[in-house]
Scaffold this motif. Structure first.
Motif, PDB file in Angstrom:
ATOM      1  N   ASN A 139       0.800  -1.224   0.000  1.00 23.12           N
ATOM      2  CA  ASN A 139       0.000   0.000   0.000  1.00 23.12           C
ATOM      3  C   ASN A 139       0.837   1.279   0.000  1.00 23.12           C
ATOM      4  OD1 ASN A 139      -2.267  -1.626   0.033  1.00 23.12           O
ATOM      5  ND2 ASN A 139      -2.577  -1.417   2.226  1.00 23.12           N
ATOM      6  N   TYR A 140       2.134   1.194   0.160  1.00 17.54           N
ATOM      7  CA  TYR A 140       2.979   2.386   0.115  1.00 17.54           C
ATOM      8  C   TYR A 140       3.979   2.310  -1.035  1.00 17.54           C
ATOM      9  CZ  TYR A 140       1.076   3.652   4.627  1.00 17.54           C
ATOM     10  OH  TYR A 140       0.232   3.985   5.639  1.00 17.54           O
ATOM     11  N   PHE A 141       4.722   1.219  -1.106  1.00 20.25           N
ATOM     12  CA  PHE A 141       5.725   1.048  -2.149  1.00 20.25           C
ATOM     13  C   PHE A 141       5.454  -0.248  -2.900  1.00 20.25           C
ATOM     14  CE2 PHE A 141       8.176   3.236   1.243  1.00 20.25           C
ATOM     15  CZ  PHE A 141       8.509   4.378   0.551  1.00 20.25           C
ATOM     16  N   ILE A 142       5.672  -0.222  -4.197  1.00 22.40           N
ATOM     17  CA  ILE A 142       5.679  -1.471  -4.949  1.00 22.40           C
ATOM     18  C   ILE A 142       6.938  -1.492  -5.801  1.00 22.40           C
ATOM     19  CG2 ILE A 142       3.165  -1.746  -5.026  1.00 22.40           C
ATOM     20  CD1 ILE A 142       3.281  -0.859  -7.971  1.00 22.40           C
ATOM     21  N   MET A 143       7.440  -2.663  -6.038  1.00 18.74           N
ATOM     22  CA  MET A 143       8.546  -2.855  -6.959  1.00 18.74           C
ATOM     23  C   MET A 143       7.913  -3.307  -8.260  1.00 18.74           C
ATOM     24  SD  MET A 143      11.281  -2.058  -5.534  1.00 18.74           S
ATOM     25  CE  MET A 143      11.257  -1.238  -3.968  1.00 18.74           C
ATOM     26  N   ASN A 144       7.763  -2.384  -9.161  1.00 15.36           N
ATOM     27  CA  ASN A 144       6.998  -2.620 -10.382  1.00 15.36           C
ATOM     28  C   ASN A 144       7.675  -3.666 -11.259  1.00 15.36           C
ATOM     29  OD1 ASN A 144       4.945  -2.223 -12.208  1.00 15.36           O
ATOM     30  ND2 ASN A 144       5.928  -0.487 -13.194  1.00 15.36           N
ATOM     31  N   GLU A 145       7.031  -4.812 -11.382  1.00 17.85           N
ATOM     32  CA  GLU A 145       7.527  -5.881 -12.238  1.00 17.85           C
ATOM     33  C   GLU A 145       6.878  -5.818 -13.616  1.00 17.85           C
ATOM     34  OE1 GLU A 145       9.853  -8.604 -11.811  1.00 17.85           O
ATOM     35  OE2 GLU A 145      10.479  -7.125 -10.358  1.00 17.85           O
ATOM     36  N   GLU A 146       5.622  -5.407 -13.633  1.00 17.60           N
ATOM     37  CA  GLU A 146       4.939  -5.288 -14.911  1.00 17.60           C
ATOM     38  C   GLU A 146       3.748  -4.369 -14.701  1.00 17.60           C
ATOM     39  OE1 GLU A 146       1.771  -8.687 -16.163  1.00 17.60           O
ATOM     40  OE2 GLU A 146       3.595  -9.485 -15.268  1.00 17.60           O
ATOM     41  N   SER A 147       3.298  -3.784 -15.772  1.00 14.36           N
ATOM     42  CA  SER A 147       2.083  -2.985 -15.689  1.00 14.36           C
ATOM     43  C   SER A 147       1.190  -3.348 -16.875  1.00 14.36           C
ATOM     44  CB  SER A 147       2.407  -1.495 -15.663  1.00 14.36           C
ATOM     45  OG  SER A 147       3.111  -1.105 -16.803  1.00 14.36           O
ATOM     46  N   LYS A 148      -0.103  -3.205 -16.636  1.00 17.22           N
ATOM     47  CA  LYS A 148      -1.095  -3.497 -17.665  1.00 17.22           C
ATOM     48  C   LYS A 148      -2.058  -2.330 -17.728  1.00 17.22           C
ATOM     49  CE  LYS A 148      -1.160  -8.473 -16.931  1.00 17.22           C
ATOM     50  NZ  LYS A 148      -1.921  -9.634 -16.516  1.00 17.22           N
ATOM     51  N   ILE A 149      -2.559  -2.075 -18.913  1.00 11.44           N
ATOM     52  CA  ILE A 149      -3.583  -1.049 -19.069  1.00 11.44           C
ATOM     53  C   ILE A 149      -4.899  -1.763 -19.359  1.00 11.44           C
ATOM     54  CG2 ILE A 149      -4.378   0.925 -20.403  1.00 11.44           C
ATOM     55  CD1 ILE A 149      -1.423   1.640 -20.812  1.00 11.44           C
ATOM     56  N   ILE A 150      -5.857  -1.539 -18.452  1.00  9.82           N
ATOM     57  CA  ILE A 150      -7.184  -2.136 -18.581  1.00  9.82           C
ATOM     58  C   ILE A 150      -8.194  -1.005 -18.541  1.00  9.82           C
ATOM     59  CG2 ILE A 150      -8.870  -3.729 -17.567  1.00  9.82           C
ATOM     60  CD1 ILE A 150      -6.431  -5.161 -16.248  1.00  9.82           C
ATOM     61  N   ASN A 151      -8.974  -0.884 -19.623  1.00  4.18           N
ATOM     62  CA  ASN A 151      -9.968   0.192 -19.727  1.00  4.18           C
ATOM     63  C   ASN A 151      -9.353   1.573 -19.490  1.00  4.18           C
ATOM     64  OD1 ASN A 151     -12.019  -1.664 -20.259  1.00  4.18           O
ATOM     65  ND2 ASN A 151     -12.475  -1.917 -18.078  1.00  4.18           N
TER      66      ASN A 151
END
Length: 187
Positions: free
Chosen positions: A98-110
């Motif tokens: 809820n504060y930090f994420i280590m972005n491994e992948e991102s997706k665009i949905i809608n």
């Protein structure tokens, strides 16, 4: 402590008092610091818990929170009259989700971008928990069947209630506790 933070701590006290001797607003030996909770098991396992309002924070506030916990990790806290103890320090709520994420992948949905962290937020391993562990700070982390005091991705204390049997389980992981206490005392 503001009202929202006090209500949050009140809820933690209810949870923790079943397994710990709980003391609130405990002063350090030098009297410069006050930790929200000092939790003790059998008079020999000591855990300090520093709490903040469970909402989103600005970067500088998160930094202040971590620095405060680091300072507390070097303090001794009043356990009994004329008895001061070192305690492993844990923050709550945890920064590892809820504060930090280590972005491994991102997706665009809608048209909305979603980020996926390396692990599910309740997974035993978390990059931020490991990062904090370098500074001798742990987190009180929610788990699927309970909660865990985790430092550097190692369980220090855990509590579970098994859903099918209702069995209540709590344990200090002594090897991990002793390892991090020795590290703390030799810093």
């Amino acid at each position: 402590m503001n009202k929202a933070e006090e209500e949050f701590v009140d809820k933690l006290v209810v949870q923790f008092s079943k397994y710990f001797e709980v003391q609130r607003e405990v002063k350090s030996k030098c009297k410069k610091s006050t930790i929200d909770l000092l939790l003790t098991i059998d008079g020999k396992y000591h855990f300090g818990v520093e709490c903040k309002r469970p909402d989103k924070k600005k970067g500088e506030k998160i930094g202040e929170y971590v620095l405060q916990a680091i300072r507390y990790s070097k303090a001794e806290f009043k356990y009994r009259p004329n008895v001061f103890v070192k305690a492993l320090i844990f923050i709550c709520p945890p920064l590892s989700y809820n504060y930090f994420i280590m972005n491994e992948e991102s997706k665009i949905i809608n048209g909305i971008e979603y980020h996926k962290d390396r692990h599910h937020k309740l997974h035993n391993h978390n990059t931020i928990n490991g990062f904090l562990g370098v500074f001798n700070i742990g987190e009180v982390r929610k788990k699927p069947m309970g909660y865990q005091f985790s430092m550097n991705n190692k369980p220090i204390f855990e509590h579970k209630i098994y859903p099918h049997t209702g069995k209540d389980y709590s344990k200090v992981h002594e090897v991990n506790y002793n390892f991090y206490m020795n590290k703390l005392c030799n810093q």
